[in-house]
Design a protein around this motif. Structure first.
Motif, PDB file in Angstrom:
ATOM      1  N   GLY A  63       1.609  11.788   0.420  1.00 47.79           N
ATOM      2  CA  GLY A  63       0.215  11.567   0.040  1.00 47.79           C
ATOM      3  C   GLY A  63      -0.602  12.827  -0.088  1.00 47.79           C
TER       4      GLY A  63
ATOM      5  N   GLY B 226      -6.133  13.598  -4.565  1.00 50.11           N
ATOM      6  CA  GLY B 226      -5.236  12.561  -5.047  1.00 50.11           C
ATOM      7  C   GLY B 226      -5.535  12.173  -6.480  1.00 50.11           C
TER       8      GLY B 226
ATOM      9  N   TYR C 245      -0.165   9.059  -4.071  1.00 48.36           N
ATOM     10  CA  TYR C 245      -0.690   8.261  -2.968  1.00 48.36           C
ATOM     11  C   TYR C 245      -1.718   9.048  -2.182  1.00 48.36           C
ATOM     12  N   VAL C 246      -2.675   8.310  -1.625  1.00 54.99           N
ATOM     13  CA  VAL C 246      -3.611   8.885  -0.668  1.00 54.99           C
ATOM     14  C   VAL C 246      -3.894   7.814   0.375  1.00 54.99           C
TER      15      VAL C 246
END
Length: 157
Positions: free
Chosen positions: A8, A15, A59-60
């Motif tokens: 992430g 992001g 992704y975050v």
């Protein structure tokens, strides 16, 4: 065998920028607190590390409230299509924080299928960003004195 953690970005701004640059959807995992965010990230990691999931998204993981330039992801898992400059985004799919397993995987898959990206020419993209006044400051200073467009160039002696 333990599952690798979800790959992430550090925050929503990074992001969205990375997802926009790589022309990938952004999966935002948001819990009401760090424990819920961690649990959701574990659920999403199953999808992220599946054969069809590797490399498909950025992704975050967020805990608590988070807003960036008009994007306020709800609690749960949200698949976002970032604008070409990482300054905005459209929600493609959302699963509440209570969603698990197959239902969560279906929601993410639905968002990924709804994602669309148009190839762009780098120079045109940069030119349009400058026209719009969009800039990006790196955390690591550019030290290459020969880099094209380097800010703070040394004057010739």
């Amino acid at each position: 065998m333990p599952r690798a953690p979800l790959p992430g970005a550090r925050d929503l701004r990074r992001g969205r920028n990375a997802a926009a640059a790589d022309m990938r959807p952004l999966v935002v995992v948001r819990g009401k607190d760090s424990a819920e965010a961690e649990r959701l990230a574990g659920e999403v990691a199953r999808v992220a590390w599946s054969a069809s999931g590797v490399g498909a998204c950025h992704y975050v993981v967020l805990d608590g409230a988070s807003t960036f330039e008009g994007l306020t992801p709800e609690l749960g898992v949200t698949v976002v299509q970032p604008d070409p400059y990482g300054h905005g985004g459209e929600v493609l799919a959302h699963a509440p924080s209570t969603t698990r397993g197959t239902q969560l995987a279906r929601s993410i898959t639905r968002g990924v299928k709804a994602f669309s990206a148009e190839a762009r020419e780098h120079d045109d993209h940069v030119r349009e960003a400058r026209r719009r006044g969009i800039t990006w400051e790196t955390e690591t200073p550019v030290t290459d004195t020969h880099a094209k467009g380097r800010r703070g160039r040394r004057r010739d002696r």
